[in-house]
Design a protein around this motif. Structure first.
Motif, PDB file in Angstrom:
ATOM      1  N   ASP A 110     -10.518  -1.011   1.698  1.00 57.20           N
ATOM      2  CA  ASP A 110     -11.697  -0.339   1.154  1.00 57.20           C
ATOM      3  C   ASP A 110     -11.800  -0.663  -0.320  1.00 57.20           C
ATOM      4  O   ASP A 110     -10.839  -1.061  -0.959  1.00 57.20           O
ATOM      5  N   ASN A 111     -12.974  -0.434  -0.878  1.00 53.78           N
ATOM      6  CA  ASN A 111     -13.187  -0.720  -2.299  1.00 53.78           C
ATOM      7  C   ASN A 111     -12.308   0.131  -3.195  1.00 53.78           C
ATOM      8  O   ASN A 111     -11.937  -0.275  -4.294  1.00 53.78           O
ATOM      9  N   GLU A 112     -12.011   1.397  -2.732  1.00 57.56           N
ATOM     10  CA  GLU A 112     -11.223   2.295  -3.579  1.00 57.56           C
ATOM     11  C   GLU A 112      -9.790   1.800  -3.744  1.00 57.56           C
ATOM     12  O   GLU A 112      -9.160   1.965  -4.780  1.00 57.56           O
ATOM     13  N   LYS A 113      -9.261   1.260  -2.690  1.00 50.12           N
ATOM     14  CA  LYS A 113      -7.860   0.803  -2.750  1.00 50.12           C
ATOM     15  C   LYS A 113      -7.752  -0.669  -3.151  1.00 50.12           C
ATOM     16  O   LYS A 113      -6.638  -1.225  -3.207  1.00 50.12           O
TER      17      LYS A 113
ATOM     18  N   ILE B 261      -4.763  -5.312  -5.357  1.00 49.74           N
ATOM     19  CA  ILE B 261      -4.805  -6.551  -6.150  1.00 49.74           C
ATOM     20  C   ILE B 261      -3.648  -6.596  -7.133  1.00 49.74           C
ATOM     21  O   ILE B 261      -3.014  -7.648  -7.337  1.00 49.74           O
ATOM     22  N   ASN B 262      -3.348  -5.440  -7.757  1.00 50.50           N
ATOM     23  CA  ASN B 262      -2.221  -5.404  -8.689  1.00 50.50           C
ATOM     24  C   ASN B 262      -0.898  -5.712  -7.994  1.00 50.50           C
ATOM     25  O   ASN B 262      -0.041  -6.431  -8.512  1.00 50.50           O
ATOM     26  N   ARG B 263      -0.778  -5.133  -6.785  1.00 55.22           N
ATOM     27  CA  ARG B 263       0.467  -5.406  -6.043  1.00 55.22           C
ATOM     28  C   ARG B 263       0.571  -6.876  -5.652  1.00 55.22           C
ATOM     29  O   ARG B 263       1.624  -7.500  -5.739  1.00 55.22           O
ATOM     30  N   LEU B 264      -0.572  -7.405  -5.223  1.00 53.87           N
ATOM     31  CA  LEU B 264      -0.566  -8.827  -4.821  1.00 53.87           C
ATOM     32  C   LEU B 264      -0.319  -9.745  -6.006  1.00 53.87           C
ATOM     33  O   LEU B 264       0.297 -10.809  -5.869  1.00 53.87           O
ATOM     34  N   SER B 265      -0.785  -9.341  -7.179  1.00 54.14           N
ATOM     35  CA  SER B 265      -0.559 -10.155  -8.371  1.00 54.14           C
ATOM     36  C   SER B 265       0.918 -10.272  -8.680  1.00 54.14           C
ATOM     37  O   SER B 265       1.419 -11.354  -9.021  1.00 54.14           O
ATOM     38  N   ASN B 266       1.627  -9.151  -8.513  1.00 52.40           N
ATOM     39  CA  ASN B 266       3.076  -9.191  -8.731  1.00 52.40           C
ATOM     40  C   ASN B 266       3.772 -10.061  -7.701  1.00 52.40           C
ATOM     41  O   ASN B 266       4.710 -10.818  -8.020  1.00 52.40           O
TER      42      ASN B 266
END
Length: 293
Positions: free
Chosen positions: A252-255, A260-265
Motif C-alpha cells: 500500500d502507499n502508506e507502507k 523502500i527504506n528497508r530495501l535500500s539497506n
C-alpha cells in the motif's frame, strides 16, 4: 682475310667440360682448405734466400717497380679483409632467414637439416673472422733506413737499398695474402655447402610452411568449486530481488516509504556482496589467463 678480333684479342672463355676428375679435385681442394682454415698457423717465415742485389743503373725505375710491388701486396690484403667483412654480412643475413624457417616448421627432418646448415654457417662465420684485421704484415719503417746497432744511428737512403727492402717486404706480405685468400676460400666453400643443405631442408619441409593449424586451445580451470559457489550465490540474490520486486507491487502507499527504506539497506548489502564477487571473478580470470599463457 682473318678478323682482327680473332687475331689480336683473347679468345672467348669456353665452358669447362664436366668430369669426375675435376669433381674429385674440387673435393680434395675443399678438404685441404677446410683443415687448413680451422688449424693453428705458424708465424710467417722469411724466404730461404734473398734475391740478389740490383745491377740496373736506373735506380728510379727500380725503386718505382719495387714500390708498386709493396703497395700491391698491402692492397691485396686490404681487399681480402673487405671481402671477408662482406661475406660475414651475407652469412649473418642467411643465418637469420634459416633460423626463422627452423622455428616455423614442425617437421623433424626439416629441423635437423636446417640445424646442420646453421652449424655450417656458424663455422663459415668463424673462419671469415680469421680474415679480418690480418696481423703479421711487414711494414717499411725507421729501422729500414737507420742502423741502430752502432752508437750513433747511421742513415742509409740509397735507393737500391730501400728498393731491396721494399721488394722483400712485398714478397713477405704476398705470402700472408696467399694464406688469407686460402682461408677466405674455405669460408666460401662452407657457405656454398650451407646453401645446398638449407635448400634441401626447405624442399623437404615446404608443405609445412603453408599448412594452417586447426587445433583449438583448451584452458583447464582447476577451481570449479569456487565458480559453483559464486553461481549459487548469484542465483539466490536474483531470486531475492525478484521476490522484493513482487512485494513492492503488492504494498500500500502508506507502507511504501517504510519498505523502500528497508530495501535500500538490503540493496547496499547486495552491492557490497556484488563487489566482493566481482573481485573474485577478476582473480579467477587472471589465473585463467596466466595458465593459458
Amino acid at each position: 682475310m682473318d678478323n682482327w678480333q680473332d687475331k689480336y684479342l683473347c679468345p672467348l672463355i669456353e665452358r669447362e667440360k664436366f668430369s669426375l676428375k675435376k669433381v674429385k679435385k674440387l673435393v680434395d681442394d675443399f678438404s685441404f682448405l677446410f683443415i687448413h682454415s680451422i688449424s693453428f698457423h705458424e708465424p710467417p717465415k722469411e724466404p730461404n734466400e734473398e734475391l740478389p742485389d740490383f745491377t740496373s743503373e736506373d735506380t728510379d725505375m727500380v725503386y718505382s717497380v719495387c714500390r708498386e710491388f709493396y703497395n700491391d701486396a698491402n692492397e691485396r690484403i686490404d681487399k681480402l679483409e673487405e671481402k671477408a667483412i662482406k661475406l660475414l654480412s651475407y652469412v649473418s643475413a642467411l643465418f637469420a632467414f634459416i633460423s626463422f624457417a627452423f622455428i616455423n616448421t614442425s617437421i623433424i627432418l626439416t629441423k635437423l637439416i636446417l640445424a646442420i646448415s646453421m652449424v655450417l654457417l656458424v663455422l663459415s662465420m668463424l673462419i671469415s673472422f680469421r680474415c679480418v684485421n690480418v696481423k703479421g704484415r711487414k711494414s717499411f719503417f725507421v729501422p729500414d733506413v737507420f742502423d741502430f746497432e752502432s752508437d750513433i744511428p747511421k742513415d742509409n737512403f740509397d735507393k737500391k737499398v730501400i728498393s731491396k727492402k721494399l721488394l722483400n717486404s712485398a714478397i713477405y706480405n704476398q705470402n700472408i695474402g696467399d694464406n688469407t685468400a686460402d682461408i677466405l676460400k674455405a669460408a666460401r666453400y662452407i657457405l656454398a655447402l650451407a646453401l645446398i643443405v638449407s635448400t634441401i631442408g626447405f624442399i623437404t619441409g615446404i608443405g609445412g610452411y603453408f599448412k594452417t593449424s586447426d587445433a583449438t586451445t583448451t584452458v583447464k580451470i582447476e577451481n570449479q568449486v569456487e565458480l559453483k559457489d559464486i553461481q549459487g550465490r548469484l542465483d539466490i540474490m536474483n531470486k531475492t530481488l525478484e521476490q522484493i520486486s513482487n512485494n513492492i507491487n503488492n504494498l500500500d502507499n502508506e507502507k511504501l516509504q517504510e519498505e523502500i527504506n528497508r530495501l535500500s539497506n538490503e540493496l547496499e548489502l547486495y552491492k557490497t556482496n556484488y563487489e566482493s564477487l566481482l573481485k573474485r571473478l577478476e582473480n579467477i580470470e587472471n589465473s585463467i589467463n596466466i595458465e593459458g599463457n
